[in-house]
Design a protein around this motif. Structure first.
Motif, mmCIF file in Angstrom:
data_model
loop_
_atom_site.group_PDB
_atom_site.id
_atom_site.type_symbol
_atom_site.label_atom_id
_atom_site.label_comp_id
_atom_site.label_asym_id
_atom_site.label_seq_id
_atom_site.Cartn_x
_atom_site.Cartn_y
_atom_site.Cartn_z
ATOM 1 N N GLY A 231 0.795 -1.191 0.000
ATOM 2 C CA GLY A 231 0.000 0.000 0.000
ATOM 3 C C GLY A 231 0.841 1.260 0.000
ATOM 4 N N ARG B 197 1.871 1.777 -4.073
ATOM 5 C CA ARG B 197 0.742 2.070 -4.948
ATOM 6 C C ARG B 197 -0.379 2.566 -4.057
ATOM 7 N NH1 ARG B 197 -0.002 -1.729 -10.005
ATOM 8 N NH2 ARG B 197 -0.831 0.242 -10.704
ATOM 9 N N TRP C 119 -3.467 0.495 -3.396
ATOM 10 C CA TRP C 119 -3.288 -0.797 -2.739
ATOM 11 C C TRP C 119 -3.427 -0.586 -1.241
ATOM 12 C CZ3 TRP C 119 -0.679 -5.432 -4.910
ATOM 13 C CH2 TRP C 119 -0.675 -5.416 -6.302
ATOM 14 N N ASP D 70 7.073 -1.443 -8.342
ATOM 15 C CA ASP D 70 5.812 -2.021 -7.882
ATOM 16 C C ASP D 70 5.825 -3.545 -7.922
ATOM 17 O OD1 ASP D 70 4.496 0.359 -7.343
ATOM 18 O OD2 ASP D 70 3.783 0.550 -9.394
ATOM 19 N N GLN E 176 0.400 -8.693 -3.220
ATOM 20 C CA GLN E 176 1.836 -8.417 -3.195
ATOM 21 C C GLN E 176 2.407 -8.981 -1.910
ATOM 22 O OE1 GLN E 176 2.826 -4.318 -3.820
ATOM 23 N NE2 GLN E 176 4.967 -4.614 -3.348
#
Length: 97
Positions: free
Chosen positions: A1, A4, A7, A56, A75
């Motif tokens: 998070g 991005r 996220w 990313d 992720q």
């Protein structure tokens, strides 16, 4: 998070019976925010994602496609952790109820 902005950081709990990946707010809370049904899902490593920058991806993204064809991108914290998650989810998807 933190890389991005769209996220969010989540805490995940993998369960075999029933075969679900529940996710929670990492700040606390007993109730899950949601769940991903894993029975019959496909989970794969994601090497390249459209609209993402190199920082990313870094070989730590993976995708879960449910039996209902819903796509989830997650992720991991490291490439090793990504591999562990993929193996664990694949096992639950095959054997979980």
């Amino acid at each position: 998070g933190h890389r991005r902005k769209n996220w969010k950081v989540r805490k995940f709990v993998l369960r075999e019976d029933p075969a679900y990946l529940h996710y929670y707010d990492p700040a606390g809370g007993e109730e899950p925010l949601g769940a991903i049904h894993l029975r019959g899902c496909v989970v794969t490593a994601v090497e390249d994602m459209p609209d993402s920058k190199k920082y990313d991806v870094d070989n730590i993204l993976f995708e879960i496609i449910t039996a209902n064809e819903i796509h989830y991108y997650l992720q991991a914290a490291s490439p090793t952790e990504r591999t562990e998650w993929i193996k664990a989810i694949q096992a639950v998807a095959r054997t979980g109820k």
